[in-house]
Scaffold this motif. Structure first.
Motif, PDB file in Angstrom:
ATOM      1  N   PRO A 187       0.820  -1.220   0.000  1.00 27.25           N
ATOM      2  CA  PRO A 187       0.000   0.000   0.000  1.00 27.25           C
ATOM      3  C   PRO A 187       0.853   1.270   0.000  1.00 27.25           C
ATOM      4  O   PRO A 187       2.064   1.223   0.257  1.00 27.25           O
ATOM      5  N   VAL A 188       0.189   2.401  -0.277  1.00 20.91           N
ATOM      6  CA  VAL A 188       0.850   3.704  -0.184  1.00 20.91           C
ATOM      7  C   VAL A 188       0.861   4.146   1.269  1.00 20.91           C
ATOM      8  O   VAL A 188      -0.185   4.200   1.921  1.00 20.91           O
ATOM      9  N   THR A 189       2.039   4.417   1.784  1.00 17.85           N
ATOM     10  CA  THR A 189       2.203   4.924   3.150  1.00 17.85           C
ATOM     11  C   THR A 189       2.670   6.373   3.077  1.00 17.85           C
ATOM     12  O   THR A 189       3.064   6.851   1.999  1.00 17.85           O
ATOM     13  N   VAL A 246     -12.110  10.700   2.987  1.00  9.92           N
ATOM     14  CA  VAL A 246     -13.136   9.659   2.807  1.00  9.92           C
ATOM     15  C   VAL A 246     -12.719   8.539   1.863  1.00  9.92           C
ATOM     16  O   VAL A 246     -13.580   7.752   1.435  1.00  9.92           O
ATOM     17  N   GLY A 247     -11.441   8.448   1.536  1.00  4.86           N
ATOM     18  CA  GLY A 247     -11.037   7.457   0.556  1.00  4.86           C
ATOM     19  C   GLY A 247      -9.808   6.666   0.953  1.00  4.86           C
ATOM     20  O   GLY A 247      -9.443   6.596   2.125  1.00  4.86           O
ATOM     21  N   ASP A 248      -9.155   6.101  -0.054  1.00  2.48           N
ATOM     22  CA  ASP A 248      -7.981   5.257   0.147  1.00  2.48           C
ATOM     23  C   ASP A 248      -6.836   5.815  -0.682  1.00  2.48           C
ATOM     24  O   ASP A 248      -6.941   5.939  -1.912  1.00  2.48           O
ATOM     25  N   MET A 249      -5.716   6.145  -0.030  1.00  8.42           N
ATOM     26  CA  MET A 249      -4.606   6.808  -0.697  1.00  8.42           C
ATOM     27  C   MET A 249      -3.963   5.901  -1.742  1.00  8.42           C
ATOM     28  O   MET A 249      -3.498   6.372  -2.781  1.00  8.42           O
ATOM     29  N   LEU A 299      -3.542   7.123  -5.763  1.00 14.18           N
ATOM     30  CA  LEU A 299      -2.199   7.322  -6.296  1.00 14.18           C
ATOM     31  C   LEU A 299      -1.894   6.336  -7.416  1.00 14.18           C
ATOM     32  O   LEU A 299      -1.187   6.669  -8.375  1.00 14.18           O
ATOM     33  N   THR A 300      -2.432   5.127  -7.312  1.00 18.19           N
ATOM     34  CA  THR A 300      -2.185   4.117  -8.348  1.00 18.19           C
ATOM     35  C   THR A 300      -3.511   3.482  -8.771  1.00 18.19           C
ATOM     36  O   THR A 300      -3.778   2.315  -8.467  1.00 18.19           O
ATOM     37  N   ASP A 336       0.458  12.217   9.213  1.00 20.52           N
ATOM     38  CA  ASP A 336       1.672  12.187   8.401  1.00 20.52           C
ATOM     39  C   ASP A 336       1.350  12.409   6.925  1.00 20.52           C
ATOM     40  O   ASP A 336       2.079  13.121   6.211  1.00 20.52           O
ATOM     41  N   PHE A 337       0.267  11.788   6.451  1.00 24.70           N
ATOM     42  CA  PHE A 337      -0.170  12.036   5.073  1.00 24.70           C
ATOM     43  C   PHE A 337      -0.466  13.523   4.867  1.00 24.70           C
ATOM     44  O   PHE A 337      -0.073  14.121   3.853  1.00 24.70           O
ATOM     45  N   LEU A 338      -1.162  14.125   5.822  1.00 29.38           N
ATOM     46  CA  LEU A 338      -1.546  15.528   5.701  1.00 29.38           C
ATOM     47  C   LEU A 338      -0.317  16.425   5.621  1.00 29.38           C
ATOM     48  O   LEU A 338      -0.276  17.369   4.821  1.00 29.38           O
ATOM     49  N   LEU A 339       0.689  16.140   6.433  1.00 23.08           N
ATOM     50  CA  LEU A 339       1.916  16.941   6.408  1.00 23.08           C
ATOM     51  C   LEU A 339       2.596  16.858   5.039  1.00 23.08           C
ATOM     52  O   LEU A 339       3.040  17.870   4.488  1.00 23.08           O
ATOM     53  N   VAL A 340       2.687  15.631   4.494  1.00 26.44           N
ATOM     54  CA  VAL A 340       3.320  15.470   3.184  1.00 26.44           C
ATOM     55  C   VAL A 340       2.517  16.197   2.105  1.00 26.44           C
ATOM     56  O   VAL A 340       3.085  16.882   1.239  1.00 26.44           O
TER      57      VAL A 340
END
Length: 332
Positions: free
Chosen positions: A80-82, A273-276, A280-281, A170-174
């Motif tokens: 998965p995307v981390t 509300v989704g899946d990263m 992304l892919t 962490d996702f939000l920061l990136v």
């Protein structure tokens, strides 16, 4: 071959996509060599640099030597995307900004600022207006999109608000810190260097416009990796729209605004509300998604060109700029 004072059509000034024709000669050889260098930097050198940085970081923070290689390898695994994977991908792309600056100086003998616009610089007032137009176009598209049939279950949106966790943070920061730069970098590569490289190959103005828009748009869509045909067409439509805007407005500002707002909205909604991994892919798409992208693009391109004309946005190099381009010493 036309000199730096006239376009191939005989009109005064050069359009954005023709600027490499004022650089080193023969323009075709230097443009193609530069495009190859940009690809090598983008796909190889940037990856090596970022991998090296992460390797040093893991080692410096106490990761056992036998685990460093595995941790670095996981950064390139998008399933998965981390947050670490997203950070890795964004850093590789962001490094393309100085890469394109280096290539335009080394291969065309021109100052890097000529990649930004025909001024040559960032036209901040136009950039701000472009962000406003982007937001308006996206909101209008969302409203109109609600009237279209459902695009099907692509797995992107769950319909339920995700829990806010440490991973979400962490996702939000990136996303906040690097997604705008990632979008800007892609514009400098595809609507900047490659648009000028391909646009300078052909003397005929109309043909050069078509080549300058279509060739980078195809490469932009292909650069996003494995995808089914609707997803490819969706990204191709995005690239064509941004390419048209570069030539119609004389710079990258509108494309940058469009790209940044689009990516922030897409990642923001997905984070909520989704899946990263899916966003992304994406493995599959819908033709309704393509229709929505085309609708959004038509609205944004039309509004942007109208606003640009009302603001008197410069679309060709000025006489002062032509004089600078004509002085070999001023190019570098």
């Amino acid at each position: 071959m036309p000199d730096a004072r006239t376009s191939p059509s005989g009109r005064d000034g050069l359009e954005y996509h023709q600027l490499f024709r004022a650089g080193r000669q023969p323009v075709a050889a230097w443009s193609l060599l530069g495009a190859l260098a940009v690809a090598v930097l983008f796909l190889v050198v940037n990856v090596v640099v970022v991998v090296s940085v992460f390797t040093v970081w893991f080692a410096a923070t106490g990761t056992p030597a036998d685990e460093v290689t595995d941790k670095v390898a996981r950064l390139a695994d998008t399933d998965p995307v981390t947050p670490g994977v997203l950070l890795f991908v964004n850093l590789v792309i962001v490094l393309a900004i100085p890469g394109t600056w280096l290539c335009v100086r080394a291969f065309q003998g021109l100052a890097p600022r000529w990649l930004t616009s025909v001024r040559p610089r960032v036209r901040w007032r136009w950039l701000a207006a472009s962000f406003g137009v982007s937001l308006f176009a996206l909101v209008l598209t969302i409203v109109l999109g609600s009237l279209l049939p459902a695009s099907g279950d692509t797995g992107t949106v769950s319909g339920e608000l995700n829990d806010f966790t440490a991973t979400s943070r962490d996702f939000l920061l990136v996303i906040v810190l690097l997604t705008p730069l990632q979008a800007i970098a892609e514009e400098y590569v595809f609507r900047g260097y490659l648009t000028q490289a391909f646009g300078g190959l052909v003397a005929d103005l109309r043909v050069s416009r078509a080549v300058a828009v279509l060739a980078p748009a195809v490469l932009f869509a292909l650069a996003h990796g494995t995808q089914d045909f609707p997803v490819f067409v969706d990204r191709l439509a995005f690239g064509i729209s941004a390419g048209i805007l570069v030539i119609a407005t004389g710079g990258l500002e509108a494309g940058i605004a469009y790209h940044v707002v689009n990516n922030l909205l897409a990642f923001g909604i997905t984070l909520a509300v989704g899946d990263m991994t899916t966003v992304l892919t994406p493995e599959g798409g819908s033709w309704w998604d393509v229709a929505l992208t085309v609708l959004k693009s038509v609205i944004f391109v039309g509004l942007s060109i109208w606003v640009a004309r009302r603001m008197g946005v410069q679309t060709r190099v000025s006489r002062e700029g032509l004089a600078e381009l004509a002085r070999p010493g001023a190019r570098v």
